[in-house]
Design an enzyme around this catalytic site. Structure first.
Site, mmCIF file in Angstrom:
data_model
loop_
_atom_site.group_PDB
_atom_site.id
_atom_site.type_symbol
_atom_site.label_atom_id
_atom_site.label_comp_id
_atom_site.label_asym_id
_atom_site.label_seq_id
_atom_site.Cartn_x
_atom_site.Cartn_y
_atom_site.Cartn_z
ATOM 1 N N ASP A 174 0.852 -1.193 0.000
ATOM 2 C CA ASP A 174 0.000 0.000 0.000
ATOM 3 C C ASP A 174 0.884 1.237 0.000
ATOM 4 O O ASP A 174 1.897 1.285 0.708
ATOM 5 C CB ASP A 174 -0.898 0.026 1.237
ATOM 6 C CG ASP A 174 -1.798 -1.199 1.338
ATOM 7 O OD1 ASP A 174 -2.287 -1.654 0.289
ATOM 8 O OD2 ASP A 174 -2.000 -1.698 2.462
ATOM 9 N N LYS A 259 -13.681 3.136 -1.177
ATOM 10 C CA LYS A 259 -14.585 2.356 -0.348
ATOM 11 C C LYS A 259 -14.683 3.056 0.999
ATOM 12 O O LYS A 259 -13.663 3.414 1.597
ATOM 13 C CB LYS A 259 -14.092 0.921 -0.150
ATOM 14 C CG LYS A 259 -15.037 0.111 0.720
ATOM 15 C CD LYS A 259 -14.705 -1.365 0.748
ATOM 16 C CE LYS A 259 -15.733 -2.131 1.592
ATOM 17 N NZ LYS A 259 -15.501 -3.595 1.575
#
Length: 382
Positions: A174, A259
């Site tokens: 990430d 999200k």
């Protein structure tokens, strides 16, 4: 005489560097009170080890990047058994079995051998009271992301580019992780060629966060959709997150953009979603997520929100713009759509949530300025 002249030259160069080091602009939105490293004397790391040390220590720091810091191969590689949920055709991502993801969720997928760079799997630890700045278009971190967690707070990240985190692998890394932190401003940052999430707010509270003027670049040679549109983009699902998301450019994405869930209050304002996967979607809003979307522009984004979501969305239109005034103290700005679907939602519980929070709401500008984000967002533009 020569030595004296050399010392003067060094002093002049040092003063020139110090004069050029400054955070550009001021934070707005939920993290408006962030100060980062404040007035600490700037440091200029030269090696990856120095960068790790400066970011992770207990000192207030202003850390300036003047070159590319390449972490690929610095921690070795691992070869293991992964899986291929979408096949192994050219352009498809395969997956590392991180946290037994393949075992638990992709048990029917074919097994494949994966060899990944270890440095990308977990980001560099960032401590409290840090400002990380890139100089011009030189501040690049390759092969490793950043992790602001374990109680860290008061962090500014501005004008850097994070790239090449095992892009061929799901769970390859990430770019920026926030988890159990507070007061973080991420500004004029570009993220590209990322294995998984570009920015992820973990399950613990991430507190007050402002993400502004960033280029979330999902274009890649590998993707879960096998077509160059990255699926894993923005994941905001912490237990108590207050996120201002303003003036960002989100493109070549097929899902999770963002999200939103957990306990997240998201103000999405004046962002540009453009050139996204015609078969994908932008927002996913799950239970516990509250989204106020205003002044955004959607271009060539067929599905601004995934269908069937059970979170709360208030998407401003021209007929509802004035409804905001009694909740956030001003009228909102309507979203606009071009060659796109529409973002629906009139859940007034979102406005009630904003009113109960009651501070540090970003202003909204006309959508006429938003289309320019394709060239003004990201690093190297300030």
């Amino acid at each position: 005489m020569v030595a004296s002249a050399l010392l003067k030259l060094v002093a002049v160069v040092g003063l020139a560097q110090a004069a050029s080091v400054a955070v550009s602009g001021t934070p707005e939105g939920f993290a408006a009170d962030v100060t980062g490293g404040g007035s600490a004397t700037a440091v200029y790391p030269d090696t990856t080890d120095e960068l790790i040390s400066y970011l992770g220590d207990d000192e207030a720091r202003v850390i300036v990047l003047t070159k590319t810091f390449d972490f690929t191969t610095t921690e070795g590689t691992t070869t293991a058994t992964g899986c291929a949920p979408w096949g192994t055709a050219t352009g498809c991502q395969v997956a590392i079995n991180q946290n037994d993801w393949c075992t638990n969720y992709q048990s029917d997928a074919p097994s494949v051998s994966v060899t990944y760079d270890n440095a990308g799997i977990e980001g560099i630890t960032v401590g409290s009271d840090k400002t990380l700045l890139g100089e011009g278009s030189k501040g690049i971190i390759e092969g490793k992301g950043l992790r602001i967690a374990n109680g860290a707070q008061n962090v500014i990240i501005q004008n850097i580019h994070i790239t090449n985190l095992n892009p061929q692998y799901v769970w390859g890394g990430d770019a920026i992780t926030l988890d159990d932190c507070d007061l973080v401003w991420i500004d004029h940052v570009t993220t590209s060629k990322i294995g998984r999430e570009h920015i992820v707010l973990g399950t613990e509270a991430s507190g007050r966060v402002s993400i502004t003027n960033c280029d979330i670049d999902g274009e890649s040679d590998y993707s879960a959709t096998c077509d160059g549109y990255h699926y894993w983009a923005l994941y905001f699902t912490g237990s108590a997150d207050y996120v201002t998301f303003k003036n960002n450019y989100i493109h070549h994405i097929s899902g999770r953009a963002p999200k939103v869930g957990g306990g997240t209050l998201l103000h999405a304002v004046n962002n540009l979603w453009a050139d996204n996967d015609p078969d994908g979607h932008a927002f996913e809003v799950a239970s516990g997520g509250y989204v106020l979307a205003e002044g955004n522009v959607f271009q060539d984004t067929a599905t601004p929100q995934e269908s069937g979501d059970d979170g709360a969305v208030y998407s401003v239109t021209s007929s509802t713009a004035s409804d905001c005034s009694s909740y956030i103290g001003r009228d909102c700005i309507a979203n606009t759509f071009s060659s796109s679907g529409t973002l629906e939602g009139t859940d007034s519980s979102v406005l009630t949530k904003f009113k109960s929070y009651g501070q540090n709401f970003a202003d909204a500008d006309s959508t006429s300025s938003v289309t320019g984000l394709s060239s003004s967002a990201g690093f190297g533009t300030i």
